[in-house]
Write a protein that holds these residues in place. Structure first.
Motif, short mmCIF file in Angstrom:
data_model
loop_
_atom_site.label_atom_id
_atom_site.label_comp_id
_atom_site.label_asym_id
_atom_site.label_seq_id
_atom_site.Cartn_x
_atom_site.Cartn_y
_atom_site.Cartn_z
N LEU A 10 13.34 52.50 36.95
CA LEU A 10 12.18 52.03 37.71
C LEU A 10 11.04 51.54 36.82
N LYS A 11 11.02 51.99 35.55
CA LYS A 11 9.96 51.63 34.60
C LYS A 11 8.63 52.25 34.98
N GLN A 12 8.70 53.52 35.32
CA GLN A 12 7.55 54.38 35.54
C GLN A 12 6.64 53.88 36.67
N HIS A 13 5.37 54.30 36.62
CA HIS A 13 4.45 54.02 37.72
C HIS A 13 4.31 52.52 37.99
N GLU A 14 4.24 51.74 36.92
CA GLU A 14 4.03 50.31 37.09
C GLU A 14 5.18 49.67 37.86
N GLY A 15 6.41 50.01 37.47
CA GLY A 15 7.57 49.44 38.15
C GLY A 15 7.70 49.91 39.58
N VAL A 16 7.45 51.20 39.83
CA VAL A 16 7.56 51.73 41.19
C VAL A 16 6.52 51.06 42.09
N GLN B 27 3.82 31.50 44.48
CA GLN B 27 3.81 32.94 44.63
C GLN B 27 5.21 33.54 44.58
N GLU B 28 6.19 32.83 45.13
CA GLU B 28 7.55 33.37 45.13
C GLU B 28 8.08 33.53 43.72
N SER B 29 7.88 32.52 42.89
CA SER B 29 8.38 32.60 41.51
C SER B 29 7.65 33.68 40.73
N LYS B 30 6.35 33.85 40.98
CA LYS B 30 5.59 34.91 40.30
C LYS B 30 6.09 36.28 40.73
N LEU B 31 6.35 36.41 42.02
CA LEU B 31 6.84 37.68 42.54
C LEU B 31 8.22 37.99 41.98
N ARG B 32 9.09 37.02 41.95
CA ARG B 32 10.44 37.22 41.42
C ARG B 32 10.37 37.62 39.95
N PHE B 33 9.46 37.00 39.21
CA PHE B 33 9.32 37.31 37.78
C PHE B 33 8.85 38.75 37.58
N VAL B 34 7.83 39.17 38.33
CA VAL B 34 7.28 40.51 38.12
C VAL B 34 8.27 41.59 38.55
N ILE B 35 9.11 41.30 39.55
CA ILE B 35 10.14 42.26 39.95
C ILE B 35 11.20 42.39 38.86
N LYS B 36 11.67 41.27 38.36
CA LYS B 36 12.73 41.29 37.36
C LYS B 36 12.24 41.78 36.00
N ARG B 37 10.96 41.50 35.69
CA ARG B 37 10.42 41.85 34.37
C ARG B 37 9.34 42.92 34.47
N ARG B 38 9.52 43.86 35.39
CA ARG B 38 8.52 44.90 35.59
C ARG B 38 8.33 45.77 34.36
N ALA B 39 9.33 45.81 33.49
CA ALA B 39 9.21 46.59 32.26
C ALA B 39 8.07 46.09 31.38
N GLU B 40 7.71 44.80 31.51
CA GLU B 40 6.64 44.25 30.69
C GLU B 40 5.29 44.90 31.03
N LEU B 41 5.11 45.31 32.29
CA LEU B 41 3.88 46.00 32.67
C LEU B 41 3.79 47.34 31.96
N LEU B 42 4.92 48.04 31.89
CA LEU B 42 4.95 49.33 31.20
C LEU B 42 4.70 49.14 29.71
N LYS B 43 5.31 48.11 29.12
CA LYS B 43 5.12 47.86 27.68
C LYS B 43 3.67 47.56 27.36
N ALA B 44 2.99 46.83 28.24
CA ALA B 44 1.58 46.51 28.01
C ALA B 44 0.74 47.78 27.96
N PHE B 45 1.02 48.70 28.88
CA PHE B 45 0.29 49.97 28.87
C PHE B 45 0.63 50.79 27.63
N GLU B 46 1.90 50.86 27.27
CA GLU B 46 2.31 51.68 26.13
C GLU B 46 1.77 51.13 24.81
#
Length: 270
Positions: free
Chosen positions: A40-46, A179-198
Motif C-alpha cells: 500500500l506504501k503506507q499512509h500516503e498510498g492508502v 485529470q484522468e492521466s494525473k489520477l492514473r499516475f498517482v495511483i500507479k506511482r503512489r510510492a513516490e509520495l512515500l519516498k518524498a516524505f522519507e
C-alpha cells in the motif's frame, strides 16, 4: 469511455486494498505490517487508494456523468494537495541542504581535533580528562568519519528529495494533460509520495545526528549539550510521534477500508 476506465481504476484500487482488511485491527503496527508498508506504501498510498476506491463501490462499471464530474472535481483537489505537499518537501529539503553543505565543507577544509574550549589543550593548562580526550587520535578520527558520513547522507537525501519533488511537481503541473492521466499516475506511482516524505525525514534526522559528533571534536561538554536534544528528538519521533500519531491514523485508514468493503458486501446481499 472515460467513465469505464475510471471504474476499472477504482476496481484495481479496491483489489490492492482488500488483502489489508484481513489483518486484525489489534495487530496493526506501522513498523511490522508488510501489506501496509510494501503493497500500500503506507499512509500516503492508502490515502490515494481510498479516494479512488470510493468511486463505483458496487463495481457495476456504470458511472453517471454527475458522479464522474463530482469525482474529477475531488481529484483536482487531491492534485492541488499533492503539489502543496511537494512544495513543502522542497522547502524543508532546501533548508536542510543549505545547512548541511556549509558544515560539511568546513569540516573537510578546516579539520581540527584540538580546541581551547573549556581548557581542552595542553597550552591552556587544561584538566587531565580533557588532555587525554584530545590526545586520543583514534577517537577524534572516529568522530570525524561518523560526522561526515551522516552529513553526506543528509546532503544526498536533501538533494534527492528536491529533484524528485521538482520532477513530480512538473509532472502534475505540465507533463500530464488531464485529470484522468494525473489520477492514473498517482495511483500507479503512489510510492513516490512515500519516498518524498522519507527523503525529507532522513535529511533532517541525519543532519541532527551529525551535530554531536561535530561538537565532540572540540569539547566533550559540547557533545553532551548537542547530544541530549538530538537523542530526545529521535526518541520523540520514533517512540512517541510515530506510535501516537502514525499508528492511530493507520488504524483509522484500516477502519475506513473495512467499512468500504462491508458496504460493498451489504449491497451485494441486497
Amino acid at each position: 469511455q472515460r467513465s469505464i476506465r475510471l471504474a476499472q481504476l477504482a476496481k484495481e484500487a479496491r483489489e490492492v486494498l482488500k488483502p489489508w482488511t484481513k489483518v486484525p485491527t489489534e495487530k496493526l503496527s506501522i513498523f511490522d505490517d508488510k501489506i501496509f508498508n510494501n503493497d500500500l506504501k503506507q499512509h500516503e498510498g492508502v490515502g490515494v487508494l481510498l479516494r479512488m476506491a470510493r468511486l463505483d463501490p458496487k463495481s457495476t462499471g456504470n458511472i453517471s456523468p454527475a458522479e464522474e464530474a463530482e469525482f474529477l472535481r475531488s481529484m483536482m483537489t487531491l492534485v492541488d494537495e499533492i503539489l502543496g505537499f511537494f512544495s513543502t518537501v522542497m522547502i524543508i529539503n532546501t533548508l536542510t541542504l543549505a545547512t548541511g553543505i556549509p558544515i560539511t565543507l568546513h569540516e573537510i577544509t578546516v579539520p581540527s581535533f584540538e580546541s581551547a574550549t573549556l581548557g581542552g589543550t595542553e597550552d591552556s593548562g587544561g584538566f587531565a580528562f580533557y588532555l587525554r580526550y584530545f590526545r586520543d587520535p583514534t577517537l577524534m578520527h572516529v568522530f570525524h568519519w561518523i560526522e561526515l558520513l551522516l552529513l553526506s547522507v543528509s546532503i544526498w537525501k536533501s538533494a534527492s528529495g528536491i529533484l524528485s519533488s521538482l520532477l513530480l511537481s512538473a509532472t502534475f503541473s505540465i507533463y500530464l494533460p488531464d485529470q484522468e492521466s494525473k489520477l492514473r499516475f498517482v495511483i500507479k506511482r503512489r510510492a513516490e509520495l512515500l519516498k518524498a516524505f522519507e527523503n525529507c525525514m532522513w535529511s533532517i534526522i541525519t543532519l541532527l545526528g551529525a551535530l554531536p559528533f561535530a561538537a565532540a571534536k572540540f569539547s566533550p561538554v559540547g557533545c553532551m549539550v548537542l547530544g541530549i536534544p538530538v537523542i530526545g528528538i529521535h526518541v520523540d519521533f520514533f517512540r512517541v510521534l510515530l506510535p501516537s500519531v502514525g499508528t492511530p491514523v493507520m488504524v483509522y485508514q484500516h477502519l475506513l477500508t473495512k467499512e468500504l468493503f462491508e458496504e460493498e458486501t451489504d449491497d451485494a446481499r441486497t
